[in-house]
Write a protein that holds these residues in place. Structure first.
Motif, PDB file in Angstrom:
ATOM      1  N   UNK A   3       5.296  15.111   6.524  1.00 43.39           N
ATOM      2  CA  UNK A   3       6.307  16.185   6.335  1.00 43.39           C
ATOM      3  C   UNK A   3       6.452  16.689   4.990  1.00 43.39           C
ATOM      4  N   UNK A   4       7.069  17.969   5.004  1.00 41.37           N
ATOM      5  CA  UNK A   4       7.147  18.787   3.491  1.00 41.37           C
ATOM      6  C   UNK A   4       8.086  18.081   2.908  1.00 41.37           C
ATOM      7  N   UNK A   5       8.324  18.017   1.717  1.00 40.03           N
ATOM      8  CA  UNK A   5       9.167  17.509   0.770  1.00 40.03           C
ATOM      9  C   UNK A   5       9.736  18.562  -0.146  1.00 40.03           C
ATOM     10  N   UNK A   6      11.054  18.293  -0.253  1.00 43.43           N
ATOM     11  CA  UNK A   6      11.838  19.186  -1.266  1.00 43.43           C
ATOM     12  C   UNK A   6      12.092  18.435  -2.508  1.00 43.43           C
ATOM     13  N   UNK A   7      11.550  19.075  -3.435  1.00 39.52           N
ATOM     14  CA  UNK A   7      11.314  18.386  -4.882  1.00 39.52           C
ATOM     15  C   UNK A   7      12.265  19.239  -5.903  1.00 39.52           C
ATOM     16  N   UNK A   8      12.747  18.396  -6.692  1.00 34.61           N
ATOM     17  CA  UNK A   8      13.601  18.904  -7.686  1.00 34.61           C
ATOM     18  C   UNK A   8      13.059  18.362  -9.060  1.00 34.61           C
ATOM     19  N   UNK A   9      12.643  19.436  -9.906  1.00 36.63           N
ATOM     20  CA  UNK A   9      11.895  19.200 -11.137  1.00 36.63           C
ATOM     21  C   UNK A   9      12.527  19.509 -12.290  1.00 36.63           C
ATOM     22  N   UNK A  10      13.391  18.597 -13.059  1.00 37.54           N
ATOM     23  CA  UNK A  10      14.029  18.966 -14.136  1.00 37.54           C
ATOM     24  C   UNK A  10      14.960  20.132 -13.922  1.00 37.54           C
ATOM     25  N   UNK A  11      15.772  20.128 -12.897  1.00 34.67           N
ATOM     26  CA  UNK A  11      16.556  21.422 -12.617  1.00 34.67           C
ATOM     27  C   UNK A  11      17.764  21.132 -13.528  1.00 34.67           C
ATOM     28  N   UNK A  12      18.236  22.015 -14.161  1.00 37.35           N
ATOM     29  CA  UNK A  12      19.154  22.410 -15.067  1.00 37.35           C
ATOM     30  C   UNK A  12      20.115  23.557 -14.961  1.00 37.35           C
ATOM     31  N   UNK A  19      26.760  21.999 -19.664  1.00 30.93           N
ATOM     32  CA  UNK A  19      25.729  21.627 -18.719  1.00 30.93           C
ATOM     33  C   UNK A  19      26.339  20.964 -17.443  1.00 30.93           C
ATOM     34  N   UNK A  20      26.240  21.897 -16.506  1.00 28.02           N
ATOM     35  CA  UNK A  20      26.811  21.294 -15.212  1.00 28.02           C
ATOM     36  C   UNK A  20      25.781  20.576 -14.413  1.00 28.02           C
ATOM     37  N   UNK A  21      24.436  20.843 -14.827  1.00 29.94           N
ATOM     38  CA  UNK A  21      23.412  19.972 -14.153  1.00 29.94           C
ATOM     39  C   UNK A  21      22.303  19.737 -15.225  1.00 29.94           C
ATOM     40  N   UNK A  22      22.126  18.362 -15.447  1.00 31.57           N
ATOM     41  CA  UNK A  22      20.996  18.296 -16.534  1.00 31.57           C
ATOM     42  C   UNK A  22      19.723  17.572 -16.209  1.00 31.57           C
ATOM     43  N   UNK A  23      18.834  18.162 -15.952  1.00 29.16           N
ATOM     44  CA  UNK A  23      17.671  17.753 -15.741  1.00 29.16           C
ATOM     45  C   UNK A  23      17.387  16.703 -14.460  1.00 29.16           C
ATOM     46  N   UNK A  24      17.847  17.641 -13.314  1.00 32.07           N
ATOM     47  CA  UNK A  24      18.047  16.333 -12.113  1.00 32.07           C
ATOM     48  C   UNK A  24      16.421  16.674 -11.570  1.00 32.07           C
ATOM     49  N   UNK A  25      15.859  15.658 -11.165  1.00 31.34           N
ATOM     50  CA  UNK A  25      14.528  15.316 -10.584  1.00 31.34           C
ATOM     51  C   UNK A  25      14.643  14.467  -9.478  1.00 31.34           C
ATOM     52  N   UNK A  26      14.180  14.635  -8.422  1.00 32.13           N
ATOM     53  CA  UNK A  26      13.960  13.802  -7.186  1.00 32.13           C
ATOM     54  C   UNK A  26      13.132  14.432  -6.112  1.00 32.13           C
ATOM     55  N   UNK A  27      12.723  13.814  -5.291  1.00 30.83           N
ATOM     56  CA  UNK A  27      11.582  14.273  -4.068  1.00 30.83           C
ATOM     57  C   UNK A  27      12.625  13.681  -2.931  1.00 30.83           C
ATOM     58  N   UNK A  56      19.029  27.927 -10.991  1.00 31.24           N
ATOM     59  CA  UNK A  56      19.055  27.039 -12.107  1.00 31.24           C
ATOM     60  C   UNK A  56      18.688  27.712 -13.257  1.00 31.24           C
ATOM     61  N   UNK A  57      19.244  27.358 -14.503  1.00 34.63           N
ATOM     62  CA  UNK A  57      18.867  27.992 -15.791  1.00 34.63           C
ATOM     63  C   UNK A  57      17.601  27.516 -16.022  1.00 34.63           C
ATOM     64  N   UNK A  58      16.936  26.350 -15.694  1.00 45.91           N
ATOM     65  CA  UNK A  58      15.627  25.991 -15.945  1.00 45.91           C
ATOM     66  C   UNK A  58      15.187  24.966 -14.715  1.00 45.91           C
ATOM     67  N   UNK A  59      14.031  24.403 -14.850  1.00 45.67           N
ATOM     68  CA  UNK A  59      13.311  23.530 -13.863  1.00 45.67           C
ATOM     69  C   UNK A  59      13.277  24.346 -12.553  1.00 45.67           C
ATOM     70  N   UNK A  60      12.671  23.532 -11.498  1.00 47.72           N
ATOM     71  CA  UNK A  60      12.267  24.033 -10.232  1.00 47.72           C
ATOM     72  C   UNK A  60      12.735  23.420  -9.256  1.00 47.72           C
TER      73      UNK A  60
END
Length: 133
Positions: A3-12, A19-27, A56-60
């Motif tokens: 299955x495909x994964x939803x990946x958060x990489x350092x989402x800010x 800083x409403x969201x600070x470097x969130x990462x998860x798979x 997001x301001x940064x991250x993917x």
């Protein structure tokens, strides 16, 4: 089949100096997930980023290795896979429960069935009925 994964990489996400969201990462793989945390921890901000309400301001954020904002035409391909119920929803004051269900069915391109909608409302003990019934 993987299955495909939803990946958060350092989402800010920042608003000025906040800083409403600070470097969130998860798979996240196939399944149902919930976000828990205190007020101001970034839950709503993250969901708004996933739903493309804000960016997001940064991250993917990627799904199956592709940026969720460019999958399909302008990200519409990803949004068809997403189910999102915001905390606060504003509708026209004349909308009944049936009207809201019909609205979301049309928005998602689903077949709408009044009898099934009435049953769903009954299942959750809602007294809202369409005006024609």
């Amino acid at each position: 089949m993987e299955s495909k994964a939803l990946v958060f990489d350092k989402v800010t996400k920042t608003y000025g100096s906040l800083n409403a969201l600070d470097g969130f990462s998860a798979k996240l793989t196939h399944g149902i997930y919930g976000l828990l945390g205190p007020n101001g921890s970034g839950k709503s901000t993250l969901m708004k980023c996933i739903a493309d309400v804000i960016r997001p301001t940064s991250g993917s954020i990627t799904y199956g290795g592709e940026n969720i904002y460019t999958i399909g035409k302008g990200g519409a391909g990803f949004r068809k896979l997403l189910g999102f119920m915001p905390q606060d929803i504003d509708f026209y004051p004349t909308f009944s429960g049936i009207d809201i269900i019909k609205y979301f069915a049309l928005l998602k391109g689903c077949k709408y069935d009044t009898a099934a909608a009435v049953k769903a409302l009954d299942d959750v003990n809602s007294a809202t009925r369409p005006k024609s019934m």
